[in-house]
Design an enzyme around this catalytic site. Structure first.
Site, PDB file in Angstrom:
ATOM      1  N   CYS B  92      43.605  23.134  48.566  1.00  0.00           N
ATOM      2  CA  CYS B  92      43.215  23.752  49.604  1.00  0.00           C
ATOM      3  C   CYS B  92      43.326  23.216  50.990  1.00  0.00           C
ATOM      4  O   CYS B  92      44.495  23.106  51.366  1.00  0.00           O
ATOM      5  CB  CYS B  92      41.557  24.358  49.427  1.00  0.00           C
ATOM      6  SG  CYS B  92      41.148  25.300  48.040  1.00  0.00           S
ATOM      7  N   HIS B 189      41.362  25.658  43.291  1.00  0.00           N
ATOM      8  CA  HIS B 189      40.569  24.577  43.876  1.00  0.00           C
ATOM      9  C   HIS B 189      39.717  23.778  42.823  1.00  0.00           C
ATOM     10  O   HIS B 189      39.597  24.192  41.695  1.00  0.00           O
ATOM     11  CB  HIS B 189      39.777  25.154  45.012  1.00  0.00           C
ATOM     12  CG  HIS B 189      38.303  25.768  44.620  1.00  0.00           C
ATOM     13  ND1 HIS B 189      37.292  24.837  44.486  1.00  0.00           N
ATOM     14  CD2 HIS B 189      37.784  26.960  44.440  1.00  0.00           C
ATOM     15  CE1 HIS B 189      36.347  25.728  44.141  1.00  0.00           C
ATOM     16  NE2 HIS B 189      36.745  26.952  44.132  1.00  0.00           N
TER      17      HIS B 189
END
Lengths: 405, 243
Positions: B92, B189
């Site tokens: 991310c 993530h």
């Protein structure tokens, strides 16, 4: 009688009828439909009625139901108080609570996203801000924008009460005209490492937080020192009715929020006497030789706090889901350490039980078979004390399956 | 001394979204093969050590990007890591920071670490949130959860990890992530390496330089099967709603 009040009364009559039907025919709470009707037909009337009461709103990621119950108990030393004890903490539930309130004093638990709406609609006398940590990440991925929205909204509030160790809530509280702070006594352990005011990295992180821009951890009027609650320098003793340090913090915040109205010693006695469980949380239930205690945990901070409350020697039942208000993201399980459960009899159930079982597996904890039913998971554990920890939707399943009112 | 050292870089700033899960997965997969693994948190203000096999740079809030890039630029150990044979995994915000340039949601632009030939900018519509499934020629079927608002534009110096079958990934061209040798970036993530043991083994192999024997993990496979089934169910539901 003015035209507005006639409209308000007609809306209230209709809302009461629909709430009654919802309760008796659909076996629901009734407050959501009641509040929806009132906001639709008499939103202005609700706002006007709210301003004839003295309203305290309580918000934060964790602890708001318990702290709301504690503030309510403290204020009841002086007289009647209405509150949304059912936990309906968004617009409809809040509107219904205000619409049906008879007491002058109202204490409202408010979902953190709804604080600006609640301030705008009800014009509260005080706002209590507990903490801001990661929760329901699919809906609220970042903390800083929430703190900014709170700060803006609080400009219309005469007094904000906040926890001094959390920089985000302190900065938000400074939006209000007056502030009051409670200290948890365990230093700076919040999610926030960036200054909410200027965006730079805060320093002195373990004890007193501060930033070069001038924002710093404020002095508190209510403190916890060695687990004892101290108000304005006066030692009120130990609070231990509900388990865990987080509940000592909740009690301290409740005292900070009520100290202007109720003598703190009497307030703490009322809190200890009256707040024994909160919507089933901390409830003890015996099921076929298993003496269970029910604990709710919704997010990393909540799970970490609850895992610290587990009774020594108790078996553990963990019930995990990702539906409705739980949020869809389960990855935060990896922000919680389960290593303390090693060696304890542990069972897992729930709609996303496999996610949790994998998490435990990676921390060296084998839970054996996975259970879809809470009851079968409970029966897989030995007789004796069992601490049950569940996420929000799972908690309702636990209550249903174990027949907890 | 452990066989393997995994560093979580600035967890208080860039480890806010379950990024520890990736370190836990690497330790687990290493230990299944009898390798000892130490996971170290490198906090803000500490020097990044060179004696590290895998650096994990995880997710953070938008406001963290500025302070994070300033701190990371001052650390030589990270930029030199691939030449030492270490793996750098960016997730991310960490993925974006490894790139040449990143544009923040407020329109400001900041130079990245330049370790991946990518540029990132905010997604035009809204945040990408939900389950993601990717087919990778290198790693097979990848699955995970994404929660970001970044759009990664890949240059010629990198290859995407794979093709997005469900979800958003890099934000365009149905691509997800980027790889350049030992530097890997992804929008899957948090504990992406938990749900994707092949991905974890790819990182381990890169860091150890060894060919690793395959190891089955039944419980993880069960989770993968459950989530795959849930995704199929969700897609069918969407198709029915469209009709």
């Amino acid at each position: 009688m003015t035209g507005i009040s006639i409209r308000y009364r007609a809306a209230l009559a209709l809302a009461r009828a629909l709430a009654w039907a919802s309760r008796h025919l659909l076996h629901r709470g009734g407050n959501v439909i009641g509040g929806a009707v009132m906001l639709r037909l008499a939103g202005g009337g609700i706002a006007a009625k709210a301003r004839r009461h003295r309203i305290t709103i309580v918000t934060g990621t964790n602890g708001k139901s318990t702290t709301t119950a504690m503030i309510t108990a403290a204020l009841r030393v002086r007289g009647a108080v209405d509150t949304n004890a059912d936990g309906s903490n968004t617009s409809h539930g809040l509107a219904w609570c205000v619409a049906t309130a008879k007491a002058h004093e109202i204490v409202l638990e408010v979902d953190e996203s709804w604080l600006p709406w609640a301030v705008d609609t009800f014009g509260p006398a005080a706002a209590v801000l507990l903490n801001l940590t990661r929760d329901q990440l699919h809906r609220r991925p970042e903390i800083q924008p929430m703190a900014a929205a709170w700060r803006t909204a609080l400009q219309a509030v005469p007094c904000a009460v906040a926890v001094a160790e959390d920089p985000a809530v302190v900065w938000a509280a400074y939006g209000a005209r007056r502030t009051e702070f409670a200290s948890t006594g365990d230093g700076w352990t919040s999610d926030t490492v960036l200054c909410p005011q200027c965006g730079e990295v805060l320093h002195d992180r373990r004890e007193v937080w501060a930033c070069n821009c001038g924002l710093t951890m404020p002095a508190a009027t209510v403190e916890i020192r060695d687990q004892r609650i101290v108000v304005d320098g006066q030692d009120l003793g130990i609070y231990e009715r509900l388990p865990g340090h987080v509940n000592v913090v909740n009690a301290a915040v409740a005292l900070a929020a009520t100290r202007d109205q109720v003598e703190p010693t009497r307030a703490l006695a009322a809190i200890a006497e009256q707040v024994g469980d909160v919507a089933g949380r901390y409830r003890d239930v015996t099921v076929e030789g298993r003496r269970t205690r029910l604990l709710l945990a919704k997010n990393p901070a909540g799970w970490q706090a609850v895992l610290g409350m587990l009774r020594e020697g108790a078996s553990i039942l963990l019930v995990f889901s990702a539906e409705g208000v739980d949020g869809r993201d389960t990855t935060w399980l990896y922000d919680v350490s389960f290593e303390g459960l090693r060696g304890r009899p542990t069972a897992v159930a729930g709609q996303r039980g496999t996610d949790l079982a994998v998490r435990l597996h990676l921390d060296g904890i084998d839970v054996g078979d996975l259970h879809r039913s809470v009851r079968s998971a409970l029966m897989a554990l030995p007789e004796g004390e069992v601490d049950v920890v569940a996420t929000y939707a799972s908690f309702q399943t636990v209550r249903r399956e174990l027949h907890v009112a | 001394m452990p066989d393997l050292t995994v560093a979580i870089v600035y967890p208080e700033l860039l480890g806010l979204y379950a990024d520890r899960g990736n370190a836990i997965a690497l330790r687990h997969r290493a230990e299944l093969r009898g390798l000892s693994c130490e996971v170290r948190d490198i906090h803000l203000g500490e020097a990044l050590p060179e004696a590290v096999d895998v650096y994990i740079i995880g997710g953070g809030e938008d406001a963290a990007l500025g302070p994070a890039i300033r701190e990371l630029r001052s650390q030589r150990a990270l930029v030199g890591a691939p030449d030492r044979g270490a793996v750098v995994l960016g997730v991310c915000a960490g993925f974006q920071l490894l790139g040449r340039r990143l544009e923040a949601p407020d329109g400001s632009s900041v130079e990245g670490l330049g370790m991946l030939d990518i540029e990132s900018r905010p997604l035009p519509d809204r945040r990408a949130v939900g389950e993601i499934a990717v087919q990778s020629p290198l790693l097979g079927e990848l699955q995970g959860f994404e929660n970001h608002r970044g759009d990664a534009l890949l240059g010629e110096g990198v290859t995407p990890i794979g093709t997005v079958e469900h979800g958003v990934g890099n934000g365009h061209g149905n691509q997800e992530g980027a790889i350049d040798g030992n530097v890997v970036g992804t929008y899957l993530h948090g504990p992406a390496l938990v749900r994707n043991p092949v991905f974890a083994d790819y990182v381990l192999a890169g860091a150890t330089g060894a060919e690793l024997e395959p190891v089955e993990d039944e419980l993880v496979e069960r989770l993968r099967a459950e989530r795959r089934a849930a995704l199929v169910h969700e897609r069918r539901g969407r198709r029915r709603r469209r009709w």
